[in-house]
Design a protein around this motif. Structure first.
Motif, PDB file in Angstrom:
ATOM      1  N   ILE A 103       0.593  -1.124  -0.032  1.00  0.00           N
ATOM      2  CA  ILE A 103      -0.025   0.124  -0.103  1.00  0.00           C
ATOM      3  C   ILE A 103       0.785   1.104  -0.145  1.00  0.00           C
ATOM      4  O   ILE A 103       0.564   2.333  -0.814  1.00  0.00           O
ATOM      5  N   THR A 104       1.927   1.359   0.842  1.00  0.00           N
ATOM      6  CA  THR A 104       2.897   2.287   1.018  1.00  0.00           C
ATOM      7  C   THR A 104       3.635   2.806  -0.310  1.00  0.00           C
ATOM      8  O   THR A 104       3.698   3.889  -0.641  1.00  0.00           O
ATOM      9  N   ARG A 105       4.046   1.741  -1.034  1.00  0.00           N
ATOM     10  CA  ARG A 105       4.848   1.832  -2.145  1.00  0.00           C
ATOM     11  C   ARG A 105       3.657   1.803  -3.462  1.00  0.00           C
ATOM     12  O   ARG A 105       4.235   1.868  -4.717  1.00  0.00           O
ATOM     13  N   GLY A 106       2.412   1.750  -3.440  1.00  0.00           N
ATOM     14  CA  GLY A 106       1.363   2.186  -4.303  1.00  0.00           C
ATOM     15  C   GLY A 106       0.901   0.829  -5.290  1.00  0.00           C
ATOM     16  O   GLY A 106       0.491   1.363  -6.327  1.00  0.00           O
ATOM     17  N   TYR A 107       1.281  -0.104  -4.984  1.00  0.00           N
ATOM     18  CA  TYR A 107       0.933  -1.445  -5.650  1.00  0.00           C
ATOM     19  C   TYR A 107      -0.544  -1.897  -5.389  1.00  0.00           C
ATOM     20  O   TYR A 107      -1.240  -2.528  -6.264  1.00  0.00           O
ATOM     21  N   ARG A 108      -1.024  -1.844  -3.978  1.00  0.00           N
ATOM     22  CA  ARG A 108      -2.193  -2.274  -3.616  1.00  0.00           C
ATOM     23  C   ARG A 108      -2.963  -1.239  -2.831  1.00  0.00           C
ATOM     24  O   ARG A 108      -2.509  -0.249  -2.239  1.00  0.00           O
ATOM     25  N   THR A 109      -4.321  -1.340  -2.663  1.00  0.00           N
ATOM     26  CA  THR A 109      -5.045  -0.816  -1.940  1.00  0.00           C
ATOM     27  C   THR A 109      -5.523  -1.382  -0.533  1.00  0.00           C
ATOM     28  O   THR A 109      -6.258  -0.629   0.367  1.00  0.00           O
ATOM     29  N   THR A 110      -5.296  -2.641  -0.278  1.00  0.00           N
ATOM     30  CA  THR A 110      -5.529  -3.279   0.841  1.00  0.00           C
ATOM     31  C   THR A 110      -4.286  -4.220   1.320  1.00  0.00           C
ATOM     32  O   THR A 110      -3.297  -4.703   0.346  1.00  0.00           O
ATOM     33  N   PRO A 111      -4.052  -4.431   2.498  1.00  0.00           N
ATOM     34  CA  PRO A 111      -2.907  -5.240   3.121  1.00  0.00           C
ATOM     35  C   PRO A 111      -2.805  -6.834   2.298  1.00  0.00           C
ATOM     36  O   PRO A 111      -3.873  -7.318   1.793  1.00  0.00           O
ATOM     37  N   TYR A 112      -1.743  -7.307   2.195  1.00  0.00           N
ATOM     38  CA  TYR A 112      -1.658  -8.627   2.540  1.00  0.00           C
ATOM     39  C   TYR A 112      -2.030  -9.294   3.851  1.00  0.00           C
ATOM     40  O   TYR A 112      -1.651  -8.495   4.623  1.00  0.00           O
ATOM     41  N   PRO A 113      -2.891 -10.393   3.865  1.00  0.00           N
ATOM     42  CA  PRO A 113      -3.489 -11.113   2.701  1.00  0.00           C
ATOM     43  C   PRO A 113      -4.835 -10.490   2.369  1.00  0.00           C
ATOM     44  O   PRO A 113      -5.395  -9.581   3.131  1.00  0.00           O
ATOM     45  N   GLU A 114      -5.095 -10.847   0.978  1.00  0.00           N
ATOM     46  CA  GLU A 114      -6.428 -10.205   0.584  1.00  0.00           C
ATOM     47  C   GLU A 114      -7.623 -10.657   1.465  1.00  0.00           C
ATOM     48  O   GLU A 114      -7.549 -11.720   2.483  1.00  0.00           O
ATOM     49  N   PRO A 115      -8.659  -9.898   1.386  1.00  0.00           N
ATOM     50  CA  PRO A 115      -9.762 -10.042   2.423  1.00  0.00           C
ATOM     51  C   PRO A 115     -10.085 -11.429   2.690  1.00  0.00           C
ATOM     52  O   PRO A 115     -10.631 -11.785   3.860  1.00  0.00           O
ATOM     53  N   GLN A 116     -10.336 -12.283   1.718  1.00  0.00           N
ATOM     54  CA  GLN A 116     -10.990 -13.644   1.811  1.00  0.00           C
ATOM     55  C   GLN A 116      -9.897 -14.675   2.805  1.00  0.00           C
ATOM     56  O   GLN A 116     -10.501 -15.188   3.695  1.00  0.00           O
ATOM     57  N   MET A 117      -8.949 -14.412   2.364  1.00  0.00           N
ATOM     58  CA  MET A 117      -7.647 -15.267   3.054  1.00  0.00           C
ATOM     59  C   MET A 117      -7.731 -14.567   4.755  1.00  0.00           C
ATOM     60  O   MET A 117      -7.920 -15.260   5.806  1.00  0.00           O
ATOM     61  N   LEU A 118      -7.819 -13.526   4.855  1.00  0.00           N
ATOM     62  CA  LEU A 118      -7.382 -12.636   6.176  1.00  0.00           C
ATOM     63  C   LEU A 118      -8.843 -13.060   6.971  1.00  0.00           C
ATOM     64  O   LEU A 118      -8.802 -13.407   8.123  1.00  0.00           O
ATOM     65  N   ASN A 119      -9.810 -12.750   6.447  1.00  0.00           N
ATOM     66  CA  ASN A 119     -11.248 -13.182   7.151  1.00  0.00           C
ATOM     67  C   ASN A 119     -11.169 -14.759   7.699  1.00  0.00           C
ATOM     68  O   ASN A 119     -11.714 -15.022   8.973  1.00  0.00           O
ATOM     69  N   TYR A 120     -10.633 -15.540   6.876  1.00  0.00           N
ATOM     70  CA  TYR A 120     -10.527 -17.020   7.157  1.00  0.00           C
ATOM     71  C   TYR A 120      -9.665 -17.076   8.320  1.00  0.00           C
ATOM     72  O   TYR A 120      -9.877 -17.817   9.333  1.00  0.00           O
ATOM     73  N   LEU A 121      -8.411 -16.274   8.309  1.00  0.00           N
ATOM     74  CA  LEU A 121      -7.640 -16.501   9.489  1.00  0.00           C
ATOM     75  C   LEU A 121      -8.385 -15.990  10.861  1.00  0.00           C
ATOM     76  O   LEU A 121      -7.929 -16.494  11.816  1.00  0.00           O
ATOM     77  N   LYS A 122      -9.045 -14.898  10.404  1.00  0.00           N
ATOM     78  CA  LYS A 122      -9.508 -14.333  11.537  1.00  0.00           C
ATOM     79  C   LYS A 122     -10.550 -15.193  12.126  1.00  0.00           C
ATOM     80  O   LYS A 122     -10.758 -15.542  13.398  1.00  0.00           O
TER      81      LYS A 122
END
Length: 248
Positions: free
Chosen positions: A199-218
């Protein structure tokens, strides 16, 4: 506040360790971890020289003494699963998968979108999903092989996917490979990094991991830790106040 993933001029960062530490103190961090990439003999263009790894350890020991009482300073290594083990003497280890080895060739996962497409063409018969399957296979082994405390940017292969869609993350093959890796990694007890560096370097607007993986981890109660993956003083703990809410 803590940030356990930041780089310096000892590898591909833009600021010296001391400059990074001073900036972290100014930003109010209580714990700050500076890391160095592991030496990759097959890619000396991007990664540090072997002697830099040990020099970085010596410099960090000096800074720990200098800033004792002002900040809890930690010295870490981002150990790539495809590089020789260099973890001895570090306070903690971050595991990463930056390369995929096919035969005798190492293909980079995150250098540029063009190199990823070239890797898919040359090493994976033009099949992006085969690349993804190979990535998650190595990711699933990375923690055991490196003895890592933290798993860095768990879906690094998606670095360019927002602006240059390469991987169909909804495809059953992608989903199966990703979930299989996560299930194996959950058994290790490793902390999964929520990484805002792209995000800081302008490649993405959301963090790694993408929302689907992150929600599963949570959902599975996985340990999560924010990491800036800062490569300059401006990136340290960047946006943490916003993304901390995502971890709750």
């Amino acid at each position: 506040m803590r940030d356990l993933h930041a780089h310096t001029t000892f590898c591909d960062g833009k600021n010296t360790p001391e400059e990074m530490v001073l900036a972290a103190i100014e930003k109010g961090l209580t714990t700050f971890g500076l890391v160095i990439h592991s030496f990759a003999p097959f890619d000396t263009e991007v990664n540090p020289k072997q002697e830099n790894v040990w020099a970085f350890q010596r410099e960090m020991q000096t800074l720990k003494e200098k800033f004792r009482g002002k900040i809890n300073l930690l010295c870490g290594i981002e150990q790539d699963v495809e590089t020789p083990d260099q973890t001895k003497g570090f306070d903690y280890v971050i595991a990463g998968v930056h390369y995929l080895k096919v035969g005798g060739t190492y293909y980079p996962v995150d250098h540029t979108a063009a190199k990823v497409r070239q890797a898919i063409k040359e090493g994976f018969h033009g099949d992006p999903l085969a690349f993804a399957e190979a990535y998650f296979s190595r990711l699933s082994d990375s923690v055991i092989e490196t003895g890592a405390d933290v798993l860095a940017h768990p879906d690094l292969l998606l670095k360019f996917n927002e602006v240059d869609p390469i991987f169909d993350t909804s495809h059953p093959r992608y989903q199966k490979a990703m979930l299989s890796a996560v299930e194996k990694l959950l058994k290790t007890g490793v902390s999964f990094e929520v990484n805002v560096g792209a995000i800081t370097r302008g490649y993405r607007t959301t963090p790694y991991p993408e929302p689907q993986m992150l929600n599963y981890l949570k959902k599975m109660g996985a340990p999560l830790v924010l990491g800036s993956d800062a490569h300059s003083i401006n990136g340290i703990a960047n946006g943490f106040s916003q993304w901390e809410e995502l971890l709750k």
